[in-house]
Design a protein around this motif. Structure first.
Motif, PDB file in Angstrom:
ATOM      1  N   ARG A 108       0.842  -1.199   0.000  1.00 18.11           N
ATOM      2  CA  ARG A 108       0.000   0.000   0.000  1.00 18.11           C
ATOM      3  C   ARG A 108       0.883   1.258   0.000  1.00 18.11           C
ATOM      4  O   ARG A 108       0.640   2.213  -0.734  1.00 18.11           O
ATOM      5  CB  ARG A 108      -0.906  -0.017   1.236  1.00 18.11           C
ATOM      6  N   ALA A 109       1.924   1.242   0.830  1.00 13.86           N
ATOM      7  CA  ALA A 109       2.796   2.413   0.942  1.00 13.86           C
ATOM      8  C   ALA A 109       3.507   2.687  -0.384  1.00 13.86           C
ATOM      9  O   ALA A 109       3.564   3.827  -0.847  1.00 13.86           O
ATOM     10  CB  ALA A 109       3.815   2.200   2.063  1.00 13.86           C
ATOM     11  N   LYS A 110       4.021   1.621  -1.026  1.00 13.20           N
ATOM     12  CA  LYS A 110       4.755   1.840  -2.278  1.00 13.20           C
ATOM     13  C   LYS A 110       3.810   2.304  -3.388  1.00 13.20           C
ATOM     14  O   LYS A 110       4.182   3.149  -4.199  1.00 13.20           O
ATOM     15  CB  LYS A 110       5.463   0.552  -2.718  1.00 13.20           C
ATOM     16  N   LYS A 111       2.603   1.766  -3.412  1.00 11.86           N
ATOM     17  CA  LYS A 111       1.654   2.208  -4.450  1.00 11.86           C
ATOM     18  C   LYS A 111       1.312   3.686  -4.246  1.00 11.86           C
ATOM     19  O   LYS A 111       1.176   4.437  -5.205  1.00 11.86           O
ATOM     20  CB  LYS A 111       0.393   1.337  -4.415  1.00 11.86           C
ATOM     21  N   LYS A 114       4.223   5.781  -5.452  1.00 15.25           N
ATOM     22  CA  LYS A 114       4.282   5.842  -6.916  1.00 15.25           C
ATOM     23  C   LYS A 114       3.199   6.786  -7.446  1.00 15.25           C
ATOM     24  O   LYS A 114       3.456   7.642  -8.290  1.00 15.25           O
ATOM     25  CB  LYS A 114       4.095   4.428  -7.469  1.00 15.25           C
ATOM     26  N   LYS A 115       1.992   6.641  -6.916  1.00 12.42           N
ATOM     27  CA  LYS A 115       0.853   7.434  -7.396  1.00 12.42           C
ATOM     28  C   LYS A 115       1.090   8.928  -7.220  1.00 12.42           C
ATOM     29  O   LYS A 115       0.689   9.727  -8.059  1.00 12.42           O
ATOM     30  CB  LYS A 115      -0.391   6.995  -6.613  1.00 12.42           C
ATOM     31  N   PHE A 123       9.809  -0.770  -7.965  1.00 17.71           N
ATOM     32  CA  PHE A 123       9.362  -1.988  -7.274  1.00 17.71           C
ATOM     33  C   PHE A 123       8.290  -2.706  -8.084  1.00 17.71           C
ATOM     34  O   PHE A 123       7.737  -2.161  -9.031  1.00 17.71           O
ATOM     35  CB  PHE A 123       8.775  -1.617  -5.914  1.00 17.71           C
ATOM     36  N   ARG A 124       8.007  -3.936  -7.659  1.00 17.48           N
ATOM     37  CA  ARG A 124       6.823  -4.652  -8.153  1.00 17.48           C
ATOM     38  C   ARG A 124       6.232  -5.457  -7.016  1.00 17.48           C
ATOM     39  O   ARG A 124       6.968  -6.012  -6.194  1.00 17.48           O
ATOM     40  CB  ARG A 124       7.217  -5.603  -9.283  1.00 17.48           C
ATOM     41  N   ALA A 125       4.905  -5.494  -6.954  1.00 16.89           N
ATOM     42  CA  ALA A 125       4.224  -6.280  -5.916  1.00 16.89           C
ATOM     43  C   ALA A 125       3.941  -7.671  -6.457  1.00 16.89           C
ATOM     44  O   ALA A 125       3.611  -7.836  -7.629  1.00 16.89           O
ATOM     45  CB  ALA A 125       2.934  -5.590  -5.517  1.00 16.89           C
ATOM     46  N   PHE A 126       4.079  -8.691  -5.606  1.00 20.60           N
ATOM     47  CA  PHE A 126       3.824 -10.086  -6.006  1.00 20.60           C
ATOM     48  C   PHE A 126       2.933 -10.753  -4.963  1.00 20.60           C
ATOM     49  O   PHE A 126       2.915 -10.339  -3.803  1.00 20.60           O
ATOM     50  CB  PHE A 126       5.128 -10.882  -6.063  1.00 20.60           C
ATOM     51  N   THR A 248      10.900  16.339  -2.776  1.00 24.30           N
ATOM     52  CA  THR A 248      10.654  15.092  -3.511  1.00 24.30           C
ATOM     53  C   THR A 248       9.991  14.022  -2.650  1.00 24.30           C
ATOM     54  O   THR A 248       9.546  13.011  -3.169  1.00 24.30           O
ATOM     55  CB  THR A 248      11.984  14.516  -4.079  1.00 24.30           C
ATOM     56  N   ILE A 249       9.934  14.236  -1.333  1.00 21.49           N
ATOM     57  CA  ILE A 249       9.369  13.204  -0.462  1.00 21.49           C
ATOM     58  C   ILE A 249       8.232  13.756   0.410  1.00 21.49           C
ATOM     59  O   ILE A 249       7.104  13.257   0.372  1.00 21.49           O
ATOM     60  CB  ILE A 249      10.476  12.557   0.407  1.00 21.49           C
TER      61      ILE A 249
END
Ligand code: AMP
Ligand code: GLY
Length: 426
Positions: A108-111, A114-115, A123-126, A248-249
């Protein structure tokens, strides 16, 4: 000060972080009685109330006229303690369950990052049956694999080869099940920095940047721990680095929180890596860091309680926090064996010999018939302040020489990165 102008507070947790919070809150003219649930051998005002039992917690707050709950650890937040008090006039400092997913779900945090264009590693989620071989081969095994859920720091695998990455995946499946969700991201290189602030979801008031030491042994070797020490401010956080972090963050994150309509009135912690390409966000935590809190609060001149209350009236960003011009260093004393198996119940002595000005924040300690005993892996935080970082650190070690318990362990190289940089002078 009359009873009307002070407020009673419950702090939830039992670590060094909570001891430091109580120590700082007690300096506020607005603070009435402060209770710690359940607290440790060093915290005053301990109460044996199960904070996971919301009804019991609310009953306790009514009984003691508590109007503010400050949540130390992430688990009550991930379980929705803020949502549970929605109906009530008791304020709970922290994000609600949905917003707490920024920590409790790494995917959730990485998505989210990215958004909203937050600088972070690709990254990629699996999930369970998907085959990550392509990703692993392309990165030559230089990946970091993260289990999606809360894992007390044990769900992250930093890998340097394809076989190592495969073994990490096997470990995740064994520990969290065949269908465990996880993410794989590119491995970054650089120094780490913790930036922590209080936020109302629109603006943020940050403490000084700090650096913690996660590895158990000197030279940053060995297994990851909850943290073996910390110091602040970290010289790696130059003005231009902090500006880049803002742009940027932090700002994209606040924009995302607003756009998603997340209810966030608490602490937001940015775990950052300073790479050659610029700062990259590794993770959010939705709470104060431990041991970072033990070094950022001693340098805070502003009233912490006022900062905390500002998030409830939406004025977090209006008044910038003020700080002393001293460095603060924290060396954590642990039970030998930690983070693996260790023994508890060892008698701690020497705390009465600590010099004035030295702070000692307890973590895994308890009192039995007036005797202080070890009761956890991280036992004590010895914290010293000085205008020269090197002196602050040396003073910690001088003080530690006065303390004894069986199998006491600690790292002797706290703040080594700052010394490698430029001698730790401000
Ligand atoms: P996290 O819980 O996501 O902060 O990860 C725990 C630790 O793993 C971090 O403090 C870093 O030391 C390391 N780590 C996490 N992500 C990365 C990354 N993309 N590259 C290198 N190290 C990482
Ligand atoms: N010191 C790292 C953390 O609190 O998560």
């Amino acid at each position: 000060m009359t009873a009307e102008t002070t407020l009673n507070i419950a702090v939830i947790g039992s670590g060094g972080r909570e001891h430091a919070l109580v120590w700082k809150l007690r300096q506020s003219a607005k603070a009435g009685r402060i209770y710690v649930l359940p607290g440790n051998g060093g915290t005053p005002g301990n109460m044996n109330v199960d904070a996971g039992d919301v009804e019991a917690l609310e009953r306790f707050c009514r009984e003691k006229d508590i109007s503010l709950i400050i949540v130390g650890p992430e688990i009550p937040l991930a379980n929705g303690i803020v949502d549970a008090f929605n109906h009530s006039d008791i304020r709970v400092f922290g994000p609600d369950r949905e917003a707490a997913k920024l920590e409790s779900s790494k995917i959730r945090a990485k998505k989210f990052m990215k958004k909203y264009g937050v600088a972070t590693a690709p990254f990629r989620a699996f999930s369970g049956e998907e085959d990550p071989s392509g990703y692993l081969d392309k990165a030559n095994g230089n990946v970091v694999i993260k289990y999606d859920g809360l894992a007390a720091g044990k769900g992250v695998y930093v890998c340097s080869s394809v076989p190592e990455a495969r073994s990490a995946l096997r470990d995740i499946r064994e520990k969290y099940g065949e269908n465990a969700e996880y993410l794989i991201e590119n491995k970054l290189r650089g120094e780490e920095l913790s930036v922590i602030g209080v936020t109302d979801g629109k603006s943020i008031n940050c403490f000084l940047p700090s650096q913690d030491h996660k590895a158990a042994y000197e030279g940053d070797r060995g297994p990851n721990t909850g943290g073996m020490g910390a110091y602040s401010p970290a010289p790696a956080a130059t003005e231009s680095v902090l500006n880049a972090i803002d742009e940027t963050i932090i700002l994209p994150t606040l924009n995302g929180i607003g756009k998603e309509g997340l209810r966030y009135r608490g602490v937001l912690y940015f775990g950052i890596m300073l790479t050659e390409e610029g700062p990259r966000l590794l993770e959010y935590n939705v709470r104060f860091g431990d041991p970072e809190t033990e070094v950022i609060l001693p340098a805070l001149k502003s009233d912490l309680l006022e900062m905390i209350l500002s998030v409830f009236d939406g004025t977090a960003g209006e008044k910038e926090a003020e700080f002393s011009d001293e460095y603060v260093a924290d060396v954590v004393l642990t039970s030998g064996g930690y983070p693996g198996a260790y023994e508890k119940g060892k008698v701690i002595s020497g705390l009465d010999k600590l010099s004035p000005g030295t702070l000692c924040f307890h973590a895994g300690t308890r009192r039995e018939d007036g005797t202080l005993l070890t009761a956890g892996g991280r036992v004590l935080n010895i914290v010293c302040r000085h205008r020269d970082l090197r002196k602050a650190v040396e003073n910690c070690y001088r003080e530690i020489a006065k303390i004894t318990f069986d199998n006491m362990a600690f790292r002797r190289d706290i703040a080594h990165r700052a010394f490698e940089r430029r001698g730790g002078k401000r």
